[in-house]
Design a protein around this motif. Sequence first.
Motif, PDB file in Angstrom:
ATOM      1  N   ASN A   1       4.488  13.186  19.984  1.00 15.78           N
ATOM      2  CA  ASN A   1       3.296  14.049  20.113  1.00 15.78           C
ATOM      3  C   ASN A   1       2.105  13.296  20.684  1.00 15.78           C
ATOM      4  N   GLU A   2       2.348  12.048  21.139  1.00 14.80           N
ATOM      5  CA  GLU A   2       1.317  11.208  21.755  1.00 14.80           C
ATOM      6  C   GLU A   2       0.122  10.997  20.825  1.00 14.80           C
ATOM      7  N   GLN A   3       0.424  10.802  19.549  1.00 11.31           N
ATOM      8  CA  GLN A   3      -0.603  10.484  18.573  1.00 11.31           C
ATOM      9  C   GLN A   3      -0.606   8.974  18.319  1.00 11.31           C
TER      10      GLN A   3
ATOM     11  N   LYS B   1       0.812  -1.214   0.000  1.00 10.81           N
ATOM     12  CA  LYS B   1       0.000   0.000   0.000  1.00 10.81           C
ATOM     13  C   LYS B   1       0.848   1.267   0.000  1.00 10.81           C
ATOM     14  N   GLY B   2       2.135   1.111   0.273  1.00  9.50           N
ATOM     15  CA  GLY B   2       3.029   2.264   0.294  1.00  9.50           C
ATOM     16  C   GLY B   2       4.166   2.013   1.258  1.00  9.50           C
ATOM     17  N   PHE B   3       4.747   3.094   1.725  1.00  5.80           N
ATOM     18  CA  PHE B   3       5.802   2.972   2.738  1.00  5.80           C
ATOM     19  C   PHE B   3       5.667   4.106   3.730  1.00  5.80           C
ATOM     20  N   VAL B   4       6.277   3.922   4.893  1.00  7.07           N
ATOM     21  CA  VAL B   4       6.220   4.918   5.945  1.00  7.07           C
ATOM     22  C   VAL B   4       7.637   5.187   6.434  1.00  7.07           C
ATOM     23  N   ASN B   5       7.895   6.446   6.748  1.00  6.32           N
ATOM     24  CA  ASN B   5       9.192   6.855   7.253  1.00  6.32           C
ATOM     25  C   ASN B   5       9.198   6.716   8.769  1.00  6.32           C
ATOM     26  N   SER B   6      10.189   6.019   9.314  1.00  6.03           N
ATOM     27  CA  SER B   6      10.219   5.750  10.748  1.00  6.03           C
ATOM     28  C   SER B   6      10.342   7.045  11.566  1.00  6.03           C
ATOM     29  N   THR B   7      10.973   8.075  11.007  1.00  2.22           N
ATOM     30  CA  THR B   7      11.098   9.330  11.752  1.00  2.22           C
ATOM     31  C   THR B   7       9.739   9.994  11.950  1.00  2.22           C
ATOM     32  N   GLU B   8       8.855   9.826  10.956  1.00  2.53           N
ATOM     33  CA  GLU B   8       7.517  10.400  11.092  1.00  2.53           C
ATOM     34  C   GLU B   8       6.725   9.645  12.154  1.00  2.53           C
ATOM     35  N   LEU B   9       6.935   8.330  12.229  1.00  2.00           N
ATOM     36  CA  LEU B   9       6.280   7.565  13.289  1.00  2.00           C
ATOM     37  C   LEU B   9       6.799   7.989  14.654  1.00  2.00           C
ATOM     38  N   LEU B  10       8.096   8.248  14.750  1.00  2.00           N
ATOM     39  CA  LEU B  10       8.674   8.705  16.018  1.00  2.00           C
ATOM     40  C   LEU B  10       8.086  10.050  16.429  1.00  2.00           C
ATOM     41  N   ILE B  11       7.897  10.928  15.464  1.00  5.55           N
ATOM     42  CA  ILE B  11       7.302  12.237  15.762  1.00  5.55           C
ATOM     43  C   ILE B  11       5.886  12.069  16.301  1.00  5.55           C
ATOM     44  N   ARG B  12       5.131  11.133  15.733  1.00 10.14           N
ATOM     45  CA  ARG B  12       3.764  10.895  16.211  1.00 10.14           C
ATOM     46  C   ARG B  12       3.782  10.359  17.638  1.00 10.14           C
ATOM     47  N   LEU B  13       4.753   9.500  17.944  1.00  6.97           N
ATOM     48  CA  LEU B  13       4.848   8.989  19.309  1.00  6.97           C
ATOM     49  C   LEU B  13       5.194  10.102  20.295  1.00  6.97           C
TER      50      LEU B  13
END
Length: 434
Positions: free
Chosen positions: A273-275, A259-271
């Motif tokens: 920001n408690e998202q 379906k695509g790919f995700v950047n791990s740094t963006e996931l870290l930013i969400r964590l």
Amino acid sequence: MSLLENLSIIMALILISCFFSMSEISLAAARKIRLRQLADDGDHRATLVLGLQTHPGNFFTVVQIGLNAVAIMGGIVGESAFTPHIAALLNHWVPAAWIAQTSFVLSFILVTSLFILLADLMPKRIAMAMPETIALILVKPLLVCILILKPIVFVFNGLATLIFRFLRIPAERNDDITSDDIYAVMNAGAEAGVLDTNEQQMMESVFQMQSIPVTSAMTPRDNIAFLSLGDDETMLKRKIADNPHHKFLVCDGQLDAIKGFVNSTELLIRLINEQTLDLKSSSVVQTCPIIPDTLSLSEALEYFKTNRVDFSVVMNEYALVLGVVTFNDLQSAVMGSWVLAEGEEQIVARDENSWLIDGVTPITDVIRTLQIDELPHSQNYETIAGFMMFMLKKIPRRTDSITFSGYKFEVVDIDDYKVDQLLVTRVELRDDNK
């Protein structure tokens, strides 16, 4: 004429013969690449030499006219110059009936020896030692000779051209540079110490990129860690922690449903920001670049450059994911061990006669390390594991082995049905049929 006058004529003829001999060898041996460099630097003489090399008919005709004319004149003058003096010396040692013949033979040997040594061997060896320098010095006088002898050159050169055309023989040399020529220059540079061995291998790898498939440099699908749309936040955190990659593929349950790919740094930013890490509703999933498995390494590198990406999924004609290739993978394919971190070597030398080789090692790296000319039907496989499967005609098992080109290839580790590691040993017997 006196002996001194005759000697002066002989030496003049030898000098003329030296000029034509050196011209012939230097202009023929002068390297075109070096001459072009000199011409680009502003040396007009190099341009003249290149012109003669491109159309050598007039040049060779003048040289042959000069050499043959001098040889004939040398024989005539030499016989009359030395024969009487040699006859006088032999008067008290040789019977009168043999003096004429003996003095003629000795005169012939003396003149011939002088021309061979001073007019042929020495100038040609000098011209071979520094062809470009000699060619630049002699090109203008040679052009003057061509101009003076133009009528004779026109006749002989025209006759030679007609004969070449009748026999369908090319009259001009082919100066096209092939990959084999470049490999030969690099090998010569390595032998001379101008190129380091690693530099030579890197340059050879660059030329081979057009023939090596991208699948030889990719991470195979079995080693790909991916995130699934159905994974909860706990599972996502666990996968990211277990596989600290910069990018993760996002799939719908299975790897082939990308379906695509995700950047791990963006996931870290969400964590931070408690998202939540819900991939289904997240906007962090990006479109994944995909390339066919038919591309070569150079074509894959061009794709990365054009699309400004640093990784891509490799997919076959059945839309099945074969692996993932990154820019670092392509760089490693060119630079080899220069970009491998410690502990990542796929080929480990145990001693000078044995190697431990990872099963997924590209076959080109194996050929280079073992210095094997070629492996049989190499178009049918890409790794050393594929080579073993092709040669054994079955799925390899532990302790299975073959002997080829003086080496024994033995499977020492199997992971399920995957060849994990091989032991390659140099043997005395060379049997290419196994």
